[in-house]
Design a protein around this motif. Structure first.
Motif, PDB file in Angstrom:
ATOM      1  N   ALA A 186      14.517  11.864   9.162  1.00  0.00           N
ATOM      2  CA  ALA A 186      13.216  11.329   8.742  1.00  0.00           C
ATOM      3  C   ALA A 186      12.276  12.499   8.467  1.00  0.00           C
ATOM      4  O   ALA A 186      12.295  13.518   9.178  1.00  0.00           O
ATOM      5  CB  ALA A 186      12.623  10.414   9.807  1.00  0.00           C
ATOM      6  N   ARG A 187      11.447  12.359   7.419  1.00  0.00           N
ATOM      7  CA  ARG A 187      10.558  13.454   7.028  1.00  0.00           C
ATOM      8  C   ARG A 187       9.292  13.444   7.876  1.00  0.00           C
ATOM      9  O   ARG A 187       8.748  12.376   8.184  1.00  0.00           O
ATOM     10  CB  ARG A 187      10.195  13.336   5.545  1.00  0.00           C
ATOM     11  CG  ARG A 187       9.474  14.558   5.004  1.00  0.00           C
ATOM     12  CD  ARG A 187       9.389  14.521   3.499  1.00  0.00           C
ATOM     13  NE  ARG A 187       8.405  13.541   3.027  1.00  0.00           N
ATOM     14  CZ  ARG A 187       8.117  13.335   1.743  1.00  0.00           C
ATOM     15  NH1 ARG A 187       8.770  14.045   0.820  1.00  0.00           N
ATOM     16  NH2 ARG A 187       7.233  12.438   1.392  1.00  0.00           N
ATOM     17  N   LEU A 188       8.812  14.619   8.234  1.00  0.00           N
ATOM     18  CA  LEU A 188       7.557  14.791   8.966  1.00  0.00           C
ATOM     19  C   LEU A 188       6.465  15.190   7.979  1.00  0.00           C
ATOM     20  O   LEU A 188       6.634  16.138   7.192  1.00  0.00           O
ATOM     21  CB  LEU A 188       7.698  15.869  10.047  1.00  0.00           C
ATOM     22  CG  LEU A 188       8.636  15.552  11.220  1.00  0.00           C
ATOM     23  CD1 LEU A 188       8.710  16.755  12.149  1.00  0.00           C
ATOM     24  CD2 LEU A 188       8.162  14.333  11.974  1.00  0.00           C
ATOM     25  N   GLU A 189       5.354  14.471   8.021  1.00  0.00           N
ATOM     26  CA  GLU A 189       4.234  14.750   7.132  1.00  0.00           C
ATOM     27  C   GLU A 189       2.955  14.865   7.952  1.00  0.00           C
ATOM     28  O   GLU A 189       2.786  14.204   8.984  1.00  0.00           O
ATOM     29  CB  GLU A 189       4.083  13.635   6.091  1.00  0.00           C
ATOM     30  CG  GLU A 189       5.296  13.454   5.196  1.00  0.00           C
ATOM     31  CD  GLU A 189       5.121  12.290   4.237  1.00  0.00           C
ATOM     32  OE1 GLU A 189       4.055  11.629   4.298  1.00  0.00           O
ATOM     33  OE2 GLU A 189       6.041  12.017   3.436  1.00  0.00           O
ATOM     34  N   SER A 190       2.017  15.687   7.446  1.00  0.00           N
ATOM     35  CA  SER A 190       0.717  15.819   8.094  1.00  0.00           C
ATOM     36  C   SER A 190      -0.175  14.662   7.680  1.00  0.00           C
ATOM     37  O   SER A 190       0.177  13.834   6.834  1.00  0.00           O
ATOM     38  CB  SER A 190       0.067  17.148   7.716  1.00  0.00           C
ATOM     39  OG  SER A 190      -0.311  17.107   6.340  1.00  0.00           O
ATOM     40  N   GLU A 191      -1.378  14.616   8.251  1.00  0.00           N
ATOM     41  CA  GLU A 191      -2.338  13.569   7.914  1.00  0.00           C
ATOM     42  C   GLU A 191      -2.714  13.621   6.436  1.00  0.00           C
ATOM     43  O   GLU A 191      -3.018  12.595   5.820  1.00  0.00           O
ATOM     44  CB  GLU A 191      -3.593  13.740   8.781  1.00  0.00           C
ATOM     45  CG  GLU A 191      -4.614  12.630   8.638  1.00  0.00           C
ATOM     46  CD  GLU A 191      -4.205  11.355   9.343  1.00  0.00           C
ATOM     47  OE1 GLU A 191      -4.843  10.321   9.143  1.00  0.00           O
ATOM     48  OE2 GLU A 191      -3.224  11.419  10.125  1.00  0.00           O
ATOM     49  N   CYS A 192      -2.644  14.815   5.877  1.00  0.00           N
ATOM     50  CA  CYS A 192      -3.019  14.976   4.483  1.00  0.00           C
ATOM     51  C   CYS A 192      -1.829  14.855   3.542  1.00  0.00           C
ATOM     52  O   CYS A 192      -1.965  15.081   2.337  1.00  0.00           O
ATOM     53  CB  CYS A 192      -3.678  16.343   4.269  1.00  0.00           C
ATOM     54  SG  CYS A 192      -5.148  16.572   5.277  1.00  0.00           S
TER      55      CYS A 192
END
Length: 756
Positions: A186-192
């Motif tokens: 699963a990919r990890l993304e920041s709030e932005c």
């Protein structure tokens, strides 16, 4: 250049490596003066009050600090965060990384490991610090690392997770088997929306996948095997169903009589019965399919036909059983086979044949779970062959009688471990054994042999065995027991001589041998008497083996009235007694000395391998490993020869039974039995008088004195004042009797034990 929400990068010495314009704006720094300076000095003059921040991407009071591998060192990134992490979120993260059974890897955008949880470190059995900074495909040693890297990069690029992907690892260190993992990406993304990396979870599902594969194989066998009714056809179906799903090589050998439609023999199978190689799949066959031959004795294949027990056999160049079958040994060596399961084809204790499963070259070695699967496969195949069974009625009857006359479930005393080896001779024979539990924590070990073969020999063996059981119930000493058995054999010989002269049995003399060992687990002594049998051997706990010097007696049913002298032998606990019905052609000393602490079943196998060429006569070997009855399970109490002995005995019994936690009903009964036995000893016996309680599987109460008078059970009338003692004991106890020695007698009574 760092990402849009990255504020700065700091090395492990605390100096700023990079600083974004946003960070300079937030802290009021001049971008030209920041690089290379200490972050502590910069923060002393930082302007944070009224600092601006981008909506939705955090501010100066909401930052995230993380470690990032950089070659051989680590740098720290300070990033803006959307919101402060809640306590619940922190608790969830802490549990996932410290307690979750699922392995977790946090990867950066270059697929390097940034963090792992506790389960991941346990799966890899390496320190966590050795994983950080390494590409995850290198850590697991996957069979297809390029494919996994491609999958991970697709998830990084698309953001679509990949769940429960089965990934296989390569063989690791010596003795380490390949593993199967269920991996999810699963990919990890920041709030932005910035791509930070991947979260990779993995679960070791090796055993699950192996179990599913075994189940699939068994279902395939059940679906494919048994469509045709011919024995050879069923064997071919079996070979086709298990290769290569279960093993790389399979050999199916069936008893020739079964192929011809006759009934199969009962186990143990006579070594002279030929087997046909009915089916083969693999690289190289030692014998052509269809060849009929006898199995060399002393190999796992012949041993399986003896006891119908499947075996997992490691194939090693120095395996002793390979010497018995040179063509098969050469075939195994050429095919590079390294693991073998030998399993029987049997139904209801009748042997149909034997199946050999081999794995070779890069195939995984078999394990115990594979042995269970092989047993299930062969059980189904045997049921499919069952309708083909035909055998001559006369031989079946003879084999059945011999099987039924041998003990089906030998006694298993708590102080004696038993194992036996039966090597049938041509046409059968009259060898037999017995294990009889006696009063006083004693065990009678008996080995006998009747000359001849066939139905008449089997029936004579059954008559002697029945007589011996009846005589043993009288609690006779071994020498007297053997003398009474000899009288029985003499009467049977006279009956045989009285047969009409036309009867074939009239011309066959009766001769039998017997060896009796009575082991007393309290005294740790053996009383041994033999008649026409070789001397027993003893293997001491230190590994030394020696023949016991036991006086010889005449064969049973022999002419004359020579005595049967008994020999007393003391053996330490842990010793093994070896009883043999025939002098063996190989020296057993070295073999027995190496098996002092081996399981008796393994020692029986080793003896069978050593005796693979001794096929002239039937062999019966009885192994008994003796142990002492614990001292706290015995109470010995001397008593005065006067009336106060009875209350003293009752008090001693009461105290001891309370210590043993015997239920009140049994304790009351035992007190009454002890009181009556002591009373009889005072009235009719002679000093010294001794009371003994023995707690084994039964509770035994014994009273000994030196008088030679025999107790006699009376049925007292209502008006009689005496004569009720033994009558009461006979009604209260499960069993009672009298045992005589040279200078004393012992009256005993047994009860079933009950605990509070």
């Amino acid at each position: 250049m760092p990402g849009s929400d990255m504020l700065m990068r700091i090395d492990d010495a605390g100096r700023v490596i990079e600083c974004s314009p946003l960070a300079c704006e937030l802290f009021g720094w001049d971008a030209a003066d920041v690089a290379g300076r200490s972050v502590g000095a910069l923060l002393d003059g930082a302007v944070v009050e009224g600092a601006r921040h981008r909506p939705g991407c955090g501010g100066a009071d909401s930052m995230l600090v993380r470690s990032v591998p950089a070659g051989s060192s680590v740098v720290w990134e300070v990033c803006a965060a959307a919101d402060a992490v809640s306590k619940e979120d922190l608790a969830i993260l802490r549990a996932m990384f410290n307690q979750s059974p699922v392995g977790l890897h946090v990867l950066d955008d270059r697929l390097r490991i940034v963090r792992v949880n506790t389960a991941t470190r346990g799966l890899r059995d390496v320190p966590a610090e050795s994983l950080v900074g390494r590409v995850f495909t290198e850590v697991f040693g996957l069979t297809a690392p390029e494919k996994e890297e491609e999958t991970a990069r697709e998830v990084l690029a698309s953001g679509r997770p990949v769940l429960n992907r089965l990934v296989r690892s390569m063989v690791g260190a010596v003795g380490r088997r390949p593993r199967v993992y269920s991996v999810s990406y699963a990919r990890l993304e920041s709030e932005c929306g910035e791509v930070l990396g991947l979260i990779v979870s993995n679960v070791d599902v090796t055993e699950r996948e192996r179990a599913l594969q075994r189940l699939k194989t068994l279902e395939h066998v059940r679906a494919c095997v048994g469509e045709r009714l011919e024995v050879v056809a069923v064997c071919e179906e079996l070979a086709g169903a298990v290769v290569p799903a279960f093993s790389g090589i399979v050999v199916v050998e069936v008893i020739e009589d079964v192929v011809r439609g006759e009934e199969p023999p009962l186990a143990p199978v006579d070594r002279d019965i030929p087997l046909r190689r009915a089916a083969f799949r693999g690289l190289r066959s030692a014998y052509p399919v269809g060849e009929v031959r006898k199995l060399p004795y002393g190999t796992p294949f012949s041993r399986v036909l003896t006891d119908l027990r499947p075996r997992l056999v490691p194939v090693e160049p120095d395996s002793i059983w390979l010497e018995a079958d040179a063509p098969r040994a050469e075939s195994i060596q050429r095919s590079c086979a390294h693991s073998l399961i030998v399993a029987p084809l049997s139904v209801r204790g009748e042997a149909l044949g034997v199946v050999s499963f081999y794995r070779y070259r890069e195939e995984e070695p078999f394990d115990e779970a594979d042995v269970a699967l092989a047993s299930d496969i062969c059980a189904h195949a045997a049921l499919c062959v069952e309708n083909a069974r035909r055998y001559t009625r006369e031989r079946t009857i003879a084999a059945t009688v011999k099987r039924r006359l041998l003990p089906q479930q030998p006694a298993t005393p708590s102080t004696v471990a038993i194992s036996h080896l039966h090597i049938p001779g041509p046409g059968g024979g009259g060898a037999w054994f017995d294990v009889i539990e006696l009063a006083g924590a004693r065990t009678a070990l008996i080995l006998g042999d009747v000359s001849g073969r066939g139905m008449d020999t089997a029936t004579t063996m059954g008559q002697l065995r029945t007589a011996l059981h009846s005589l043993a119930a009288l609690d006779l000493e071994p020498d007297e027991l053997m003398a009474r058995l000899s009288d029985t054999a003499a009467r049977l010989a006279e009956e045989r001589e009285a047969l009409p002269s036309a009867d074939p049995l009239h011309r066959v003399p009766l001769a039998a041998g017997c060896l009796i060992v009575v082991y007393d687990s309290v005294e740790q002594k053996c009383a041994i008497v033999r008649a026409g049998h070789p001397k027993p051997l003893a293997v001491l706990p230190d590994g030394s083996a020696a023949t016991m010097c036991v006086s010889a007696g005449p064969v049973l049913a022999g002419k004359g009235s020579a005595p049967f002298p008994a020999t007393a032998v003391s053996l330490p606990p842990g010793s093994t007694i070896v009883m043999i019905n025939e002098d063996l052609p190989v020296p057993l000393g070295p073999l027995l000395e190496t098996g002092a602490r081996r399981p008796l079943g393994d020692l029986c196998d080793a003896l069978a391998y050593a005796l693979r060429d001794a096929n002239d006569k039937e062999k019966m070997v009885l192994l008994a490993r003796i142990e002492a009855l614990p001292a706290d399970q015995v109470l010995t109490c001397p008593l005065p020869a006067e009336p106060r002995a009875a209350p003293l005995a009752r008090a001693a019994v009461r105290r001891q039974l309370e210590t043993w936690k015997i239920d009140e009903e049994t304790a009351f009964t035992t007190e009454l039995i002890a009181s009556e036995l002591v009373g009889n000893a005072i009235r009719y016996g002679a000093p010294p008088i001794r009371l003994r309680l023995i707690l084994d599987r039964q509770l035994t109460c014994e009273v000994s004195d030196t008088a030679s008078s025999a107790p006699h059970l009376k049925h007292a009338r209502t008006i009689d004042e005496n004569g009720r003692g033994l009558f009461i004991i006979a009604n209260l106890a499960d069993n009672w009797g009298t045992r005589y020695y040279a200078d004393e007698k012992t009256v005993w009574a047994q009860q079933t034990v009950g605990a509070n």
